[in-house]
Design a protein around this motif. Structure first.
Motif, PDB file in Angstrom:
ATOM      1  N   GLY A  87       7.514  -8.137  -7.033  1.00  0.00           N
ATOM      2  CA  GLY A  87       6.472  -8.848  -7.766  1.00  0.00           C
ATOM      3  C   GLY A  87       5.175  -8.948  -6.986  1.00  0.00           C
ATOM      4  O   GLY A  87       4.431  -9.922  -7.108  1.00  0.00           O
ATOM      5  N   LEU A  88       4.882  -7.910  -6.186  1.00  0.00           N
ATOM      6  CA  LEU A  88       3.659  -7.870  -5.394  1.00  0.00           C
ATOM      7  C   LEU A  88       2.685  -6.858  -5.998  1.00  0.00           C
ATOM      8  O   LEU A  88       3.105  -5.854  -6.581  1.00  0.00           O
ATOM      9  N   PRO A  89       1.383  -7.079  -5.845  1.00  0.00           N
ATOM     10  CA  PRO A  89       0.401  -6.092  -6.322  1.00  0.00           C
ATOM     11  C   PRO A  89       0.514  -4.791  -5.538  1.00  0.00           C
ATOM     12  O   PRO A  89       0.989  -4.759  -4.401  1.00  0.00           O
ATOM     13  N   LEU A  90       0.034  -3.715  -6.152  1.00  0.00           N
ATOM     14  CA  LEU A  90       0.063  -2.388  -5.551  1.00  0.00           C
ATOM     15  C   LEU A  90      -1.345  -1.956  -5.179  1.00  0.00           C
ATOM     16  O   LEU A  90      -2.288  -2.136  -5.960  1.00  0.00           O
ATOM     17  N   PHE A  91      -1.496  -1.373  -3.989  1.00  0.00           N
ATOM     18  CA  PHE A  91      -2.762  -0.838  -3.507  1.00  0.00           C
ATOM     19  C   PHE A  91      -2.564   0.641  -3.211  1.00  0.00           C
ATOM     20  O   PHE A  91      -2.164   1.006  -2.100  1.00  0.00           O
ATOM     21  N   PRO A  92      -2.812   1.533  -4.183  1.00  0.00           N
ATOM     22  CA  PRO A  92      -2.655   2.968  -3.909  1.00  0.00           C
ATOM     23  C   PRO A  92      -3.639   3.436  -2.843  1.00  0.00           C
ATOM     24  O   PRO A  92      -4.757   2.924  -2.736  1.00  0.00           O
ATOM     25  N   SER A  93      -3.243   4.451  -2.077  1.00  0.00           N
ATOM     26  CA  SER A  93      -4.105   4.955  -1.008  1.00  0.00           C
ATOM     27  C   SER A  93      -5.170   5.914  -1.523  1.00  0.00           C
ATOM     28  O   SER A  93      -6.024   6.354  -0.764  1.00  0.00           O
ATOM     29  N   ALA A  94      -5.111   6.238  -2.803  1.00  0.00           N
ATOM     30  CA  ALA A  94      -6.116   7.078  -3.451  1.00  0.00           C
ATOM     31  C   ALA A  94      -6.130   6.707  -4.926  1.00  0.00           C
ATOM     32  O   ALA A  94      -5.354   5.855  -5.372  1.00  0.00           O
ATOM     33  N   GLY A 147       0.803  -1.201   0.000  1.00  0.00           N
ATOM     34  CA  GLY A 147       0.000   0.000   0.000  1.00  0.00           C
ATOM     35  C   GLY A 147       0.843   1.260   0.000  1.00  0.00           C
ATOM     36  O   GLY A 147       2.015   1.241   0.396  1.00  0.00           O
ATOM     37  N   GLY A 148       0.242   2.360  -0.446  1.00  0.00           N
ATOM     38  CA  GLY A 148       0.933   3.636  -0.384  1.00  0.00           C
ATOM     39  C   GLY A 148       0.571   4.539  -1.533  1.00  0.00           C
ATOM     40  O   GLY A 148      -0.155   4.165  -2.455  1.00  0.00           O
TER      41      GLY A 148
END
Length: 329
Positions: free
Chosen positions: A185-192, A171-172
């Motif tokens: 190689g991990l998925p990304l979770f944007p905070s917005a 996240g970030g």
């Protein structure tokens, strides 16, 4: 059908052990009710050094929910992973993954409050290195094979249910977070909603030669409470929504990017912003139609110390008058 989410952080502006115990029990019971009626996700989060009881132990809460349910996914967004012992964290998540047969999704966040690091004896200035260590350790630990950790050889068991490892996103809102996710190689979770960060992530992933994907928040995130009389509910309970909004705002530095950032100083301004919304069941169905099947409906029934009985009214209206219509019932 859109993703249907129950969000819990259990914050209460005037907490007591008795009131918090009631809220925790209600949250688990609401999760069971939601599971039986086809909702898809329970979402929780982590914060420390607060005066309102904000959820500090999301994995313990996730275990209670996962143990009481059979189908619903639990998302922790986000776990402040640099605050954890990496080996113990690998064990905890592996056990939850086994308990739930893969129903836990963890977003690894770096945090944005120095006081949380101070409370746990971690150096804020080294948070990036701590995050690199914990994520690398988790991925090595979940193989079940021996690996080197701080100069010694260790092996973590049991192996998790999900292979090659439990669902873990980074996240970030920063390029550093995107680079870290791409490298590992991990998925990304944007905070917005940050399409430019998604593009940067994919560019870095291509350079690293890794696989991955992005779970991008909607362009406009709404936290919902369902009521048959929104005007009355705002008059009676708007202060609870404002408490959470103002708490979040007080934590976020200038320029911080968050899907739920609010500038409201009073309940009327908060209502006009439209981040926190009290809607009728019919309005909720319309919101779902406007959002489309790829977006989420996020119900926040105990927001900001909302009375438990009012939270239950919202959950019943959502589960009984909204969800069946989303599914075509």
């Amino acid at each position: 059908m859109p993703v249907t989410v129950l969000r819990f952080n259990l914050a209460d502006p005037d907490p007591s052990p008795a009131s918090l115990a009631a809220r925790y029990r209600a949250a688990v019971e609401m999760a069971v009710f939601a599971d039986e009626r086809g909702l898809t996700t329970v979402q929780t989060e982590e914060h420390h050094a607060t005066d309102n009881g904000w959820m500090p132990a999301p994995l313990a809460f996730a275990g209670a929910v996962l143990g009481a349910t059979r189908r619903i996914t639990v998302t922790v967004s986000a776990l402040i992973t640099p605050l954890y012992d990496p080996l113990r964290l690998a064990e905890e998540i592996a056990v939850l993954d086994l308990l739930s047969e893969g129903r836990l999704l963890t977003v690894a966040g770096i945090g944005y409050r120095p006081e949380e690091y101070a409370a746990h004896g971690r150096d804020w200035q080294w948070r990036g290195k701590l995050q690199d260590e914990v994520l690398g350790t988790l991925l090595a630990a979940w193989t079940g094979e021996p690996f080197r950790y701080r100069g010694r050889t260790v092996r973590i068991t049991p192996r998790p249910y999900t292979q090659p490892h439990p669902l873990l996103l980074v996240g970030g809102a920063s390029r550093a977070a995107a680079r870290r996710a791409a490298r590992l190689g991990l998925p990304l979770f944007p905070s917005a909603h940050l399409p430019e960060l998604e593009a940067y992530y994919h560019a870095r992933r291509a350079a690293y030669g890794t696989e991955g994907w992005v779970l991008q928040p909607a362009e406009r995130t709404c936290l919902l409470h369902v009521s048959e009389d929104p005007d009355r509910a705002w008059a009676r309970y708007g202060g609870h929504l404002l408490h959470e909004a103002r708490t979040y705002a007080s934590w976020q530095a200038a320029g911080a990017r968050s899907a739920v950032r609010s500038a409201a100083e009073d309940a009327a301004a908060l209502r006009r912003e439209g981040i926190y919304r009290i809607v009728t069941p019919e309005e909720c169905v319309r919101l779902a139609a406007e959002a489309g099947p790829s977006e989420s409906l996020i119900l926040h029934p105990l927001c900001g110390g909302m009375p438990v009985d009012e939270g239950w009214r919202s959950v019943h209206l959502f589960a009984e008058q909204v969800v069946p219509r989303l599914a075509g019932g």
